[in-house]
Design a protein around this motif. Structure first.
Motif, PDB file in Angstrom:
ATOM      1  N   ILE A  33       0.861  -1.239  -0.031  1.00 25.63           N
ATOM      2  CA  ILE A  33      -0.019   0.005  -0.157  1.00 25.63           C
ATOM      3  C   ILE A  33       0.917   1.217   0.077  1.00 25.63           C
ATOM      4  N   SER A  34       0.349   2.353  -0.518  1.00 22.26           N
ATOM      5  CA  SER A  34       1.268   3.607  -0.709  1.00 22.26           C
ATOM      6  C   SER A  34       0.450   4.672  -0.599  1.00 22.26           C
ATOM      7  N   LEU A  35       0.822   5.884  -0.734  1.00 25.78           N
ATOM      8  CA  LEU A  35       0.444   7.229  -0.274  1.00 25.78           C
ATOM      9  C   LEU A  35       0.351   7.941  -1.481  1.00 25.78           C
ATOM     10  N   ASN A  36      -0.808   8.661  -2.061  1.00 29.82           N
ATOM     11  CA  ASN A  36      -0.674   9.377  -3.188  1.00 29.82           C
ATOM     12  C   ASN A  36      -0.249  10.701  -2.546  1.00 29.82           C
ATOM     13  N   ASN A 117       5.944  -3.059   6.912  1.00 32.86           N
ATOM     14  CA  ASN A 117       6.612  -3.899   5.786  1.00 32.86           C
ATOM     15  C   ASN A 117       5.806  -3.959   4.402  1.00 32.86           C
ATOM     16  N   ARG A 118       4.574  -3.233   4.440  1.00 39.63           N
ATOM     17  CA  ARG A 118       3.557  -3.213   3.323  1.00 39.63           C
ATOM     18  C   ARG A 118       3.598  -1.797   2.819  1.00 39.63           C
ATOM     19  N   PHE A 119       4.207  -0.877   3.468  1.00 42.87           N
ATOM     20  CA  PHE A 119       4.181   0.548   3.010  1.00 42.87           C
ATOM     21  C   PHE A 119       5.015   0.783   2.199  1.00 42.87           C
ATOM     22  N   VAL A 120       4.938   0.957   0.729  1.00 39.72           N
ATOM     23  CA  VAL A 120       5.924   1.292  -0.282  1.00 39.72           C
ATOM     24  C   VAL A 120       5.797   2.827  -0.917  1.00 39.72           C
ATOM     25  N   SER A 121       6.746   3.122  -1.598  1.00 40.54           N
ATOM     26  CA  SER A 121       6.555   4.640  -2.317  1.00 40.54           C
ATOM     27  C   SER A 121       5.755   4.557  -3.534  1.00 40.54           C
ATOM     28  N   PHE A 122       5.757   3.312  -4.357  1.00 45.60           N
ATOM     29  CA  PHE A 122       5.104   3.429  -5.352  1.00 45.60           C
ATOM     30  C   PHE A 122       4.869   1.920  -5.775  1.00 45.60           C
ATOM     31  N   ASP A 125      -0.335  -2.353  -4.430  1.00 44.16           N
ATOM     32  CA  ASP A 125      -1.695  -3.015  -4.938  1.00 44.16           C
ATOM     33  C   ASP A 125      -2.737  -1.836  -4.616  1.00 44.16           C
ATOM     34  N   TYR A 126      -2.570  -1.262  -3.533  1.00 44.56           N
ATOM     35  CA  TYR A 126      -3.568  -0.069  -2.853  1.00 44.56           C
ATOM     36  C   TYR A 126      -2.967   1.152  -2.719  1.00 44.56           C
ATOM     37  N   LYS A 155      -9.141   7.848   1.564  1.00 42.63           N
ATOM     38  CA  LYS A 155      -9.738   6.733   0.730  1.00 42.63           C
ATOM     39  C   LYS A 155      -8.722   5.813   0.176  1.00 42.63           C
ATOM     40  N   VAL A 156      -9.204   4.490   0.425  1.00 48.83           N
ATOM     41  CA  VAL A 156      -8.092   3.492  -0.382  1.00 48.83           C
ATOM     42  C   VAL A 156      -8.731   3.063  -1.472  1.00 48.83           C
ATOM     43  N   LEU A 157      -7.926   2.955  -2.656  1.00 47.85           N
ATOM     44  CA  LEU A 157      -8.430   2.626  -3.926  1.00 47.85           C
ATOM     45  C   LEU A 157      -7.580   1.432  -4.271  1.00 47.85           C
ATOM     46  N   ASP A 158      -8.028   0.345  -5.228  1.00 50.15           N
ATOM     47  CA  ASP A 158      -7.359  -0.714  -5.614  1.00 50.15           C
ATOM     48  C   ASP A 158      -6.895  -0.280  -7.031  1.00 50.15           C
ATOM     49  N   LYS A 159      -6.395  -1.175  -7.446  1.00 50.47           N
ATOM     50  CA  LYS A 159      -5.522  -1.066  -9.070  1.00 50.47           C
ATOM     51  C   LYS A 159      -6.655  -0.726 -10.127  1.00 50.47           C
TER      52      LYS A 159
END
Length: 214
Positions: A33-36, A117-122, A125-126, A155-159
């Motif tokens: 999951i990442s942050l816009n 361990n799930r938070f990534v820059s880009f 999946d979400y 808000k969390v959006l999927d692909k």
């Protein structure tokens, strides 16, 4: 001002154009999951409407036994000077609310036991989208102290750009949160930044805690 309004309008259209169908956010199924980073902060309105209705009545006598009356109710609007001063203070001191939120949200996600361990820059999946619809200056009841009140929508959006989760939180103010006088927040960059970070930290914490419950 026109540019800010246009930016806000474009964001709103894009933000809500995704499918409104929502599924529970199952963290066991989330690999990344990442942050816009395009966090939009709404501008302060010039006026605000009081929730109290005021009635105006006009009456007259048609005859000695018949009366006619007309009543009109309206909600007065008042100039939002105090919050506009707060907005101007952010501009004059070069403090970007969106940047403060991005830094705090990223910090908390990277240090959270579940998300770190799930938070990534880009390439996730979400994607998390954040929006600030409102912020204001709240005064203490019996002193000159004040603190910033802020609301953040998540808000969390999927692909497929489907909204799978959404939430909205603000910071719950306690007496210990009122550290600075109102004039300090409006005139001192240091006080404004500290007060903002305190408010943002509390809202982000509430949002992440709620995400972990779903």
């Amino acid at each position: 001002m026109k540019y800010l309004n246009l930016t806000f309008l474009v964001f709103i259209i894009t933000f809500f154009s995704a499918c409104s169908f929502k599924q529970p956010l199952n963290l066991n199924e989330i690999n990344s999951i990442s942050l816009n980073k395009n966090i939009v902060v709404a501008g302060i309105p010039q006026t605000y409407q009081t929730p109290i209705s005021v009635g105006i009545g006009v009456g007259g006598m048609v005859s000695s036994h018949v009366g006619v009356g007309i009543n009109t109710f309206f909600n007065p609007r008042f100039s939002n000077n105090e919050d506009l001063r707060l907005q101007d203070s952010f501009y004059k001191n070069g403090i970007q609310i969106a940047s403060l939120i991005e830094n705090e949200f990223t910090f908390q996600m990277k240090n959270d036991e579940l998300f770190k361990n799930r938070f990534v820059s880009f390439g996730s999946d979400y994607v998390i989208y954040l929006f600030v619809p409102k912020y204001s200056l709240q005064k203490a009841t019996f002193s000159s102290k004040a603190q910033i009140k802020m609301t953040i929508e998540l808000k969390v959006l999927d692909k497929n750009n489907k909204i799978i989760y959404e939430d909205k939180k603000d910071n719950i103010l306690f007496s210990e949160d009122f550290i600075f006088d109102e004039i300090q927040i409006l005139q001192s960059k240091e006080a404004l930044e500290k007060a903002s970070n305190l408010a943002i930290r509390q809202v982000v914490t509430r949002l992440i805690l709620q995400m972990k419950k779903n």
